[in-house]
Design an enzyme around this catalytic site. Structure first.
Site, PDB file in Angstrom:
ATOM      1  N   ASP A 138       0.840  -1.207   0.000  1.00 43.44           N
ATOM      2  CA  ASP A 138       0.000   0.000   0.000  1.00 43.44           C
ATOM      3  C   ASP A 138       0.872   1.253   0.000  1.00 43.44           C
ATOM      4  O   ASP A 138       2.012   1.226   0.464  1.00 43.44           O
ATOM      5  CB  ASP A 138      -0.847   0.083   1.280  1.00 43.44           C
ATOM      6  CG  ASP A 138      -1.783  -1.079   1.435  1.00 43.44           C
ATOM      7  OD1 ASP A 138      -2.135  -1.693   0.422  1.00 43.44           O
ATOM      8  OD2 ASP A 138      -2.146  -1.349   2.597  1.00 43.44           O
TER       9      ASP A 138
HETATM   10  N1  URA Z   1      -1.293  -5.907   3.978  1.00 46.19           N
HETATM   11  C1  URA Z   1      -1.703  -4.631   4.007  1.00 46.19           C
HETATM   12  O1  URA Z   1      -2.689  -4.314   4.651  1.00 46.19           O
HETATM   13  N2  URA Z   1      -0.999  -3.721   3.315  1.00 46.19           N
HETATM   14  C2  URA Z   1       0.102  -4.000   2.618  1.00 46.19           C
HETATM   15  O2  URA Z   1       0.702  -3.114   2.019  1.00 46.19           O
HETATM   16  C3  URA Z   1       0.521  -5.342   2.592  1.00 46.19           C
HETATM   17  C4  URA Z   1      -0.197  -6.273   3.283  1.00 46.19           C
END
Ligand code: URA
Length: 248
Positions: free
Chosen positions: A103
């Site tokens: 993310d």
């Molecule tokens: N899980 C999440 O919530 N975000 C990420 O970036 C990777 C795994």
């Protein structure tokens, strides 16, 4: 057999769309014949494919590990002009793309490569390559809540499969705890949604391990090349983990 434009894109020549233009422009040869029509299927293992006279399997394969900072998009380009992960790869001329996603606000270990087959192998859901994260949350979730995360919680896209979950650190002054969680799936925002489900939203998320590879030693915003043995270990992990996943 695969479509020529897909094979070219996976070899890192250009995007699939641009590869179509490269084909129609007459720049591609398959076994010595110029191919200008789209939809031709080839066998990437057996056919000799050349772009501008250069065999595509001569393209150097490259594999890097980036310590992604937060506030960066996991993508090769952003029309909105925001920072993207490839901005952190000065000196890499090859067109690499991320192996899965982190993310915008997640930091840590991100692999990038121009080897499409390798990326596909590591991210395919049936291979269950483990990913380990440090999730910082406000307060200290009770052990029974961590047990729920371990066994599986209901998310809108279904139950999560078994995970490993441990306290890594508790900071009483800040009233925060760091929980280390290893998951064997790669669903969108999965770790954040798992912690939301126990009402301890994540305030910081960092990936510290992918399969057998650790983030250790790579400063934030910097990258390093993977070694030949690390590439092999990752392939082996993808090909073996589905057999050893807990509960399967
Ligand atoms: N899980 C999440 O919530 N975000 C990420 O970036 C990777 C795994």
């Amino acid at each position: 057999m695969e479509r020529l434009q897909k094979v070219l894109a996976e070899a890192g020549i250009a995007s699939r769309r641009k590869c179509e233009d490269i084909i129609t422009a007459g720049r591609v040869q398959v076994n010595g014949e110029v191919v200008t029509t789209l939809g031709v299927k080839v066998n990437p293992q057996e056919d000799e494919i050349k772009v501008d006279g250069r065999a595509i399997n001569q393209q150097q394969k490259i594999y890097v590990l980036l310590n992604k900072p937060k506030g960066v998009i996991t993508s090769a380009t952003d029309p909105g002009g925001r920072k993207v992960v490839t901005d952190f790869l000065p000196g890499i001329k090859e067109r690499v793309y991320p192996v899965g996603r982190l993310d915008y606000d997640t930091e840590g270990l991100l692999l990038l490569t121009n080897d499409g087959e390798f990326a596909h192998l590591l991210t395919h859901p049936k291979h269950h390559v483990p990913r380990t994260y440090q999730a910082t949350v406000k307060g200290v979730p009770h052990g029974t809540l961590l047990e729920k995360l371990r066994t599986g919680v209901q998310l809108e896209d279904g139950m999560t499969s078994p995970a490993e979950v441990e306290y890594a650190d508790v900071n009483p002054e800040k009233n925060e705890s760091i929980i280390e969680i290893t998951i064997y799936e790669g669903r969108n925002r999965q770790v954040r949604r798992m912690f939301d489900s126990i009402s301890f939203p994540v305030i910081r998320l960092k990936r510290i391990k992918f399969g057998p590879i650790f983030l250790t030693g790579v400063p934030r915003g910097k990258y390093r090349h993977l070694s030949v043995s690390e590439i092999k270990e990752l392939r082996d992990a993808a090909l073996s983990t589905h057999k050893v996943q807990k509960g399967q």
